[in-house]
Scaffold this active site. Structure first.
Site, PDB file in Angstrom:
ATOM      1  N   GLY A   1     -49.642 -52.482 -50.426  1.00  0.00           N
ATOM      2  CA  GLY A   1     -48.372 -51.896 -50.883  1.00  0.00           C
ATOM      3  C   GLY A   1     -47.422 -51.919 -49.492  1.00  0.00           C
ATOM      4  O   GLY A   1     -47.822 -52.154 -48.488  1.00  0.00           O
TER       5      GLY A   1
ATOM      6  N   LYS B   1     -52.423 -49.722 -42.595  1.00  0.00           N
ATOM      7  CA  LYS B   1     -51.123 -49.496 -42.492  1.00  0.00           C
ATOM      8  C   LYS B   1     -50.489 -50.337 -41.042  1.00  0.00           C
ATOM      9  O   LYS B   1     -50.773 -49.902 -39.869  1.00  0.00           O
ATOM     10  CB  LYS B   1     -50.579 -48.326 -42.537  1.00  0.00           C
ATOM     11  CG  LYS B   1     -49.291 -48.095 -42.813  1.00  0.00           C
ATOM     12  CD  LYS B   1     -48.800 -46.816 -43.514  1.00  0.00           C
ATOM     13  CE  LYS B   1     -47.416 -46.429 -43.324  1.00  0.00           C
ATOM     14  NZ  LYS B   1     -47.004 -45.141 -44.197  1.00  0.00           N
TER      15      LYS B   1
ATOM     16  N   ASP C   1     -42.772 -34.743 -48.453  1.00  0.00           N
ATOM     17  CA  ASP C   1     -42.767 -36.152 -49.051  1.00  0.00           C
ATOM     18  C   ASP C   1     -43.698 -36.207 -50.480  1.00  0.00           C
ATOM     19  O   ASP C   1     -44.002 -37.004 -50.757  1.00  0.00           O
ATOM     20  CB  ASP C   1     -42.705 -37.408 -48.364  1.00  0.00           C
ATOM     21  CG  ASP C   1     -42.103 -38.219 -48.636  1.00  0.00           C
ATOM     22  OD1 ASP C   1     -41.231 -38.335 -49.547  1.00  0.00           O
ATOM     23  OD2 ASP C   1     -42.350 -39.580 -48.297  1.00  0.00           O
TER      24      ASP C   1
HETATM   25  N1  LIG Z   1     -55.390 -45.518 -48.422  1.00  0.00           N
HETATM   26  C1  LIG Z   1     -54.781 -46.368 -49.225  1.00  0.00           C
HETATM   27  N2  LIG Z   1     -55.227 -47.040 -50.296  1.00  0.00           N
HETATM   28  C2  LIG Z   1     -54.763 -47.789 -51.237  1.00  0.00           C
HETATM   29  N3  LIG Z   1     -53.451 -48.066 -51.246  1.00  0.00           N
HETATM   30  C3  LIG Z   1     -52.841 -47.625 -50.170  1.00  0.00           C
HETATM   31  C4  LIG Z   1     -53.373 -46.380 -49.100  1.00  0.00           C
HETATM   32  N4  LIG Z   1     -52.346 -46.138 -48.420  1.00  0.00           N
HETATM   33  C5  LIG Z   1     -51.362 -46.526 -48.871  1.00  0.00           C
HETATM   34  N5  LIG Z   1     -51.483 -47.486 -49.958  1.00  0.00           N
HETATM   35  C6  LIG Z   1     -50.592 -48.182 -50.790  1.00  0.00           C
HETATM   36  O1  LIG Z   1     -49.425 -48.485 -49.815  1.00  0.00           O
HETATM   37  C7  LIG Z   1     -48.008 -48.098 -50.298  1.00  0.00           C
HETATM   38  C8  LIG Z   1     -47.266 -47.765 -48.998  1.00  0.00           C
HETATM   39  O2  LIG Z   1     -47.814 -46.842 -48.232  1.00  0.00           O
HETATM   40  P1  LIG Z   1     -47.033 -45.767 -47.525  1.00  0.00           P
HETATM   41  O3  LIG Z   1     -46.383 -44.876 -48.409  1.00  0.00           O
HETATM   42  O4  LIG Z   1     -48.075 -45.007 -46.509  1.00  0.00           O
HETATM   43  O5  LIG Z   1     -46.196 -46.580 -46.553  1.00  0.00           O
HETATM   44  P2  LIG Z   1     -44.617 -46.324 -46.106  1.00  0.00           P
HETATM   45  O6  LIG Z   1     -44.386 -47.535 -45.174  1.00  0.00           O
HETATM   46  O7  LIG Z   1     -44.487 -44.922 -45.171  1.00  0.00           O
HETATM   47  O8  LIG Z   1     -43.853 -46.181 -47.358  1.00  0.00           O
HETATM   48  P3  LIG Z   1     -42.759 -45.321 -47.853  1.00  0.00           P
HETATM   49  O9  LIG Z   1     -41.637 -45.967 -47.715  1.00  0.00           O
HETATM   50  O10 LIG Z   1     -42.812 -44.367 -48.871  1.00  0.00           O
HETATM   51  O11 LIG Z   1     -42.518 -44.211 -46.583  1.00  0.00           O
HETATM   52  C9  LIG Z   1     -48.673 -46.742 -50.972  1.00  0.00           C
HETATM   53  O12 LIG Z   1     -47.336 -46.693 -51.792  1.00  0.00           O
HETATM   54  C10 LIG Z   1     -49.751 -47.209 -51.707  1.00  0.00           C
HETATM   55  O13 LIG Z   1     -49.504 -48.295 -52.898  1.00  0.00           O
END
Ligand SMILES: Nc1ncnc2c1ncn2[C@@H]1O[C@H](COP(=O)(O)OP(=O)(O)OP(=O)(O)O)[C@@H](O)[C@H]1O
Length: 435
Positions: A29, A55, A156
């Site tokens: 993601g 991440k 959130d």
């Molecule tokens: N542990 C995990 N296992 C599987 N998929 C994950 C995991 N962590 C994150 N993802 C996928 O990655 C996407 C993005 O993760 P996350 O929401 O932590 O990122 P972000 O950059 O903080 O996003 P946002 O714009 O919502 O703040 C999630 O919506 C999910 O689909």
């Protein structure tokens, strides 16, 4: 809670990560802040039998560099806090983190079931049955209770941030908007009557006035007109900074982002950060009145409604209308009133001091009749959660190693300068496999 320097964060992690021995299997993601990869360790787990989610935040392309960097470090710190003796079955643990001159990255367990939004879309009529709603809500309440007990307000909550583990149990993700509140005993709190003059905006003008208050006139609300003498143990936010940067979070979610204004009060007692996804924002945040743990219980009400009806209750044509609805509209129910609609109504109480969960936190919610019969102590023992994800075979053969993450970003940043190569082909494919 101060954000420790990266070296200290790494020391607290049990295993060390290195881009040299990590390979990405696919992109899970993308969010505003970073890209999440499914990765495996090339020497410890060459066939990717136990991959995890990594991440990765690219430092060079951060639009609001300082803010995103701060939020990334903050998320690592919260995840560190949730590891060790503070682990909880419905919250992620930090496996490890790493920092290079170009990247900040951290690993958490992989949740193979996708998120609650994706899962809902796969249901008949795109909604969950009340029994399924009860199961997920119970686990989310426990996760929020644990965070609140640690002094963390999540801020959130929404279906996209609730991931489903292979076991079918949930995991909350994305802690960059969370913050800590400090516990202290005070004798004065806001009276609900002090808030009433913004509950019913009569027209668009009053609406924009109340929104403008967050910028200019909020001082009017810093000192409540009336106080009630109550000996209550309350939680108040620790103010970390006085940054007034308006930050846009281009969420991966299907709803538009919300401007967050970091307006902190000089007395350090209340937070006025404007945070969240617009359909999930609570009335007190829209009003700029500051907020406490009750914002999470409001969001739980919105989430419950969405799981049940497939839409959020206050969604308007645009942000202004959504906010007006949040402040003045009552949730509408197409079904006959029952325990579940009662729970939703009590969570969606506009006045935070009357909202379920305000006085005694999660206990009040657990005691609601909708949860009658739930064995809270045995939630993790439930052998068959309502939906068990189909097991995906992510295992790699000995010869297929996956992708170097640094190469992925190189290709992403300069696609034109690169000749077509197996790795750019890989990127095209992985883009297609994103959720
Ligand atoms: N542990 C995990 N296992 C599987 N998929 C994950 C995991 N962590 C994150 N993802 C996928 O990655 C996407 C993005 O993760 P996350 O929401 O932590 O990122 P972000 O950059 O903080 O996003 P946002 O714009 O919502 O703040 C999630 O919506 C999910 O689909």
């Amino acid at each position: 809670m101060d954000i420790p320097p990266p070296e200290q964060q790494h020391q607290s992690s049990s295993a060390r990560l290195d881009f040299d021995n990590l390979r990405a299997i696919k992109v899970l993601g993308k969010g505003a802040m970073g890209t999440v990869f499914l990765v495996h360790h090339t020497t410890a787990d060459p066939c990717a039998r136990t991959p995890y989610a990594l991440k990765v935040v690219e430092k060079s392309t951060l639009h609001t560099k300082f803010e995103a960097d701060r939020r990334a470090r903050w998320e690592i710190q919260v995840l560190t806090k949730l590891s060790g003796r503070n682990t909880h079955p419905f919250l992620p643990q930090l496996i490890s983190s790493l920092e290079t001159p170009d990247f900040l990255a951290w690993a958490v367990p992989f949740c193979s079931g996708g998120d609650l939004n994706v899962l809902r879309y796969h249901q008949n009529d795109r909604v969950f049955s009340p029994a399924v709603v009860r199961f997920y809500l119970a686990e989310i309440v426990c996760a929020l209770e644990h965070l609140h007990e640690m002094g963390i307000v999540y801020r959130d909550l929404k279906p996209e941030n609730i991931l489903v583990q292979q076991s079918g149990h949930v995991t909350l993700t994305d802690f960059d908007l969370s913050r800590t509140l400090t516990k202290r005993t005070v004798k004065t709190i806001f009276s609900s009557s002090d808030l009433h003059h913004f509950d019913q905006p009569s027209n668009a003008q009053s609406m924009s006035l109340s929104l403008d208050l967050q910028n200019k006139h909020c001082h009017r609300h810093l000192i409540p007109h009336r106080f009630h003498q109550r000996n209550l143990t309350r939680w108040f936010p620790i103010v970390h900074n006085k940054d007034k940067t308006g930050l846009k979070k281009t969420k991966s979610a299907r709803v538009s982002p919300v401007n967050r204004r970091k307006l902190s009060f000089d007395n350090g007692e209340r937070s006025n950060s404007f945070v969240g996804t617009e359909e999930y924002v609570s009335p007190e945040v829209v009003r700029g009145d500051g907020h406490e743990f009750t914002v999470d219980w409001w969001a739980l009400g919105i989430l419950t409604y969405e799981m049940l009806y497939g839409t959020t209750p206050f969604k308007g044509k645009n942000r202004k209308e959504t906010f007006r609805n949040i402040l003045s509209k009552k949730p509408e129910f197409v079904v006959k009133r029952d325990e579940l609609t009662d729970l939703i109504e009590r969570l969606l109480e506009k006045d935070p001091t009357k909202r379920l969960g305000y006085q005694r936190g999660a206990c009040e919610i657990k005691e609601h009749v909708f949860f009658k019969g739930v064995r809270w102590d045995l939630l993790t023992e439930v052998l068959r959660p309502p939906i068990i994800p189909v097991r995906e075979d992510n295992n790699l053969t000995e010869t297929a190693e996956g992708m170097d993450i640094r190469e992925y970003f190189q290709n992403l940043n300069s696609p034109a300068s690169l000749p077509p190569s197996p790795s750019s082909e890989w990127h095209r494919k992985t883009s297609l496999t994103e959720f």
